[in-house]
Write an enzyme that holds these catalytic residues in place. Structure first.
Site, PDB file in Angstrom:
ATOM      1  N   GLU A  73     -13.001  -6.786  -8.924  1.00 22.75           N
ATOM      2  CA  GLU A  73     -13.137  -8.063  -8.215  1.00 22.75           C
ATOM      3  C   GLU A  73     -13.849  -7.906  -6.884  1.00 22.75           C
ATOM      4  O   GLU A  73     -14.638  -8.761  -6.486  1.00 22.75           O
ATOM      5  CB  GLU A  73     -11.758  -8.705  -7.999  1.00 22.75           C
ATOM      6  CG  GLU A  73     -11.132  -9.315  -9.240  1.00 22.75           C
ATOM      7  CD  GLU A  73     -10.448  -8.290 -10.151  1.00 22.75           C
ATOM      8  OE1 GLU A  73     -10.421  -7.092  -9.803  1.00 22.75           O
ATOM      9  OE2 GLU A  73      -9.947  -8.687 -11.222  1.00 22.75           O
ATOM     10  N   HIS A 142       0.540 -12.875 -12.479  1.00 21.44           N
ATOM     11  CA  HIS A 142      -0.448 -13.700 -13.199  1.00 21.44           C
ATOM     12  C   HIS A 142      -0.084 -15.186 -13.151  1.00 21.44           C
ATOM     13  O   HIS A 142      -0.540 -15.953 -13.978  1.00 21.44           O
ATOM     14  CB  HIS A 142      -0.553 -13.273 -14.677  1.00 21.44           C
ATOM     15  CG  HIS A 142      -1.154 -11.916 -14.890  1.00 21.44           C
ATOM     16  ND1 HIS A 142      -0.505 -10.760 -14.533  1.00 21.44           N
ATOM     17  CD2 HIS A 142      -2.337 -11.540 -15.423  1.00 21.44           C
ATOM     18  CE1 HIS A 142      -1.270  -9.720 -14.855  1.00 21.44           C
ATOM     19  NE2 HIS A 142      -2.386 -10.167 -15.388  1.00 21.44           N
TER      20      HIS A 142
END
Lengths: 336, 343
Positions: A73, A142
């Site tokens: 990322e 998540h």
């Protein structure tokens, strides 16, 4: 200028589609419209996105414009910043917003600050799309709803659609914006259906909220999943309590005027947002309304959100944590 | 500025001139800071001139660079205006960032200078992005990231290199190993003798060059640029160099001795290159001294003008956040100010 409206007024040609399809249609239209636009992220190509949003776009546009990245990322978000500064318009997907912890440096110190720090000489047309929210048994890493962090950070625009038409209009505006925009998509609403203008010119200006249902007794300012749940609740309460439901849509900039106008009419406000309650998006709405609309209020403002916990795994616990329509109803009951 | 031909006497003199300009600029900046003239922090590039000048002289005008918190040398090598740089150090409106960036954030995107950076490892992913733009648009442009030995310990550096290597992007990664990450020796931060070993993990070429030798840096980058522009992907170059000054001005430097510094000063990049040119007859000692005096006088003049220049108007603090008009900023500003204001 097109006759942009949040509800799609002025764009009579609509189709019923899910939030997921609306976002994909927005991406498709913008990829077609502007060669400088491309999509990148983990598994956005052949796999179609882990939550299926990019779908078949790679088939139409190829791997140069719908590109899979390594699981890095910081690397690809940073690359998007450098790419935007040099003349392209990357649309980055960060699979789960929790992963923004991994690339916060590039968002916090580069994407958000470059334009200002360099004296306004850099444009930063980056769009980041990311997913938020619990309800999938995905546990704490998540399931976060973290948009307050980034809406709080100067230099970034942050939007969070609650409906399919908002999802399309905001996504297109984000991509066309010369400023960095993060789109926070709640994964529980991807399957929600709604009427969406099919015009390629349909956009929603950043910084606008949408009155999704008019009412007289109480205003519910909601985001993401809470918009649909609040609309259903308003329908249930019809005849008993007249509920005005606003999709806040744009977290920063925020359409304070629409909120004030509504509270002036109803005198009561409930803020429903699936994020932790302390120092949150709720607080920003509350602050703005009381600063400028204090004398319109007939009752204390109520907040509905997450009780400052992470999202647990067990369905029994997760269900307890997440805000739902019954929480909005209880909040309405406290003030009406 | 287009690439400089190091084989020609004009090119050699230009390289010498740029190194001298960096030395003069940063010497002056150090003096101004010591005199309490400059706000903030100042990190000087003195001693490392051969790396910035050698590398950028091998690039083409349209190429991009990313820089570090020690970025003055990169700016000068990229052809930036030393008056506007000095004005930025003073926080004046005439500065490259209109006084909003300061020493650590000078940028000139039009000149391909994508910013000095206060975060040591932030540059490589940004350069990867600029290289992505070049590849995406099919432009003959290369992006070169400068970063220090300290930054090689930071994860995003490796993510940026990995992405550039995986996508064969036209990028060059140049680590300036000046032997200290802030106040900690390089060997206490890394387990490898040569940081160029990093390249192996990404299956890209990696070299260590003498960063005190401008010719060696130039040649390595020239080759790397060619490879990048030919679609053969990035190169990782470690330039072995040394900073003569502390990490920041005012650093009392308990981590090294004057003797340590003198060992490197014996191999001073400017002196060495000049001697080589004098020997070859490309420049005389008198011409060199004349060039140096001229540059120092110019920097002196730029510093004086920068000192006399205007500060930005306080209201400019509220400008440049977004391209779009965002009502919040002016609304909140009006409220925060003593004279009040209404929506």
């Amino acid at each position: 200028m097109s006759t942009d409206t949040a509800s799609g007024e002025g764009f009579s040609d609509t189709e019923t589609m899910t939030v997921r399809e609306a976002i994909r249609q927005a991406l498709r239209e913008e990829l077609e419209r502007d060669e400088d636009v491309y999509v990148m992220g983990e598994d956005v190509g052949t796999f179609g996105g882990v939550l299926g949003v990019t779908g078949d776009l790679v088939e139409q546009f190829g791997e140069t414009r719908v590109r899979d990245t390594p699981i890095s990322e910081a690397g690809f978000t940073g690359a998007a910043v450098g790419a935007a500064a040099t003349g392209t318009r990357p649309v980055v997907e960060i699979m789960f917003s929790d992963f923004m912890g991994v690339c916060s440096e590039q968002i916090l110190n580069q994407m958000a600050k470059n334009r200002y720090m360099f004296g306004g000489k850099t444009e930063m047309p980056v769009t980041i799309r990311t997913t938020e929210g619990g309800g999938m048994g995905a546990a704490s890493q998540h399931s976060g709803t973290i948009h307050t962090w980034f809406a709080h950070l100067p230099g970034i625009m942050a939007v969070a659609p609650g409906t399919a038409h908002a999802a399309k209009g905001l996504t297109k505006s984000a991509i066309r914006s010369d400023d960095p925009v993060i789109i926070f998509e709640n994964k529980q609403i991807y399957e929600n259906e709604g009427e969406v203008p099919v015009s390629e010119e349909y956009t929603i200006p950043l910084g606008t909220a949408s009155v999704e249902r008019e009412g007289d007794d109480v205003t519910v300012v909601a985001t993401q999943r809470m918009v649909g749940e609040s609309l259903d609740l308003a329908e249930e309460l019809a005849g008993e309590t007249s509920v005005e439901v606003i999709d806040l849509m744009s977290l920063y900039p925020m359409d304070t005027d629409t909120l004030l106008k509504s509270v002036e009419k109803t005198g009561r406000l409930v803020v429903a947002d699936e994020s932790p309650l302390s120092y949150g998006t709720h607080a920003e709405v509350v602050a703005r309304v009381q600063e400028e609309g204090f004398f319109s209020l007939d009752a204390p403002i109520q907040r509905v959100g997450v009780a400052d916990t992470h999202i647990p795994f067990s369905p029994a616990l997760e269900e307890e944590i997440l805000p739902h329509a019954e929480d909005v109803r209880a909040a309405i009951d406290r003030v009406v | 500025m287009v690439s400089i031909d190091i084989e020609t006497e004009d090119g050699q003199r230009e390289i010498l001139r740029r190194m001298l300009t960096i030395r003069a600029f940063d010497t002056k900046a150090g003096e101004l800071f010591a005199d309490g003239e400059l706000p903030g922090f100042v990190h000087l590039y003195i001693g490392e001139e051969a790396v910035g000048v050698g590398a950028i002289s091998a690039l083409e005008e349209q190429d991009y660079i990313t820089s570090t918190h020690r970025g003055h040398g990169h700016c000068i090598a990229k052809g930036l205006d030393t008056y506007k740089m000095m004005a930025e150090l003073y926080g004046k409106r005439d500065g490259y960032c209109n006084g909003k960036g300061g020493s650590m954030h000078i940028a000139d995107v039009d000149a391909g200078m994508l910013g000095a950076n206060g975060i040591v490892g932030a540059g490589p992913p940004l350069a990867t992005g600029a290289a992505l733009t070049a590849q995406y648009k099919g432009e003959d442009k290369v992006a070169l990231a400068f970063f220090g030995d300290g930054a090689v310990a930071q994860g995003q550096v490796h993510e940026g290199i990995n992405l550039a290597a995986t996508w064969d992007l036209p990028a060059v990664f140049v680590v300036e190993n000046n032997h200290f990450g802030e106040a900690t020796a390089m060997e206490d931060q890394h387990n490898v003798e040569h940081l160029s070993a990093t390249a192996e993990a990404y299956d890209i070429p990696g070299f260590t060059v003498d960063g005190m030798d401008v010719t060696a840096v130039y040649e390595a980058v020239k080759e790397a640029r060619e490879r990048a522009a030919n679609g053969e992907g990035p190169t990782f170059i470690e330039a072995d160099t040394y900073r003569y000054e502390g990490h920041f001005e005012g650093d009392h430097q308990p981590y090294r001795t004057e003797e340590d510094i003198d060992l490197w000063k014996d191999r001073d990049a400017i002196e060495t290159f000049k001697n080589r040119l004098v020997e070859a007859g490309a420049v005389t000692q008198d011409e060199f001294e004349e060039m140096r005096d001229e540059i120092e006088a110019e920097i002196e003049d730029h510093a004086e003008r920068a000192k006399a220049a205007d500060y930005p108007d306080p209201s400019e603090a509220y400008e440049d956040m977004f391209n779009a008009n965002v009502p919040e900023i002016n609304d909140f500003a009006a409220r925060m100010r003593a004279d009040g204001g209404e929506r």
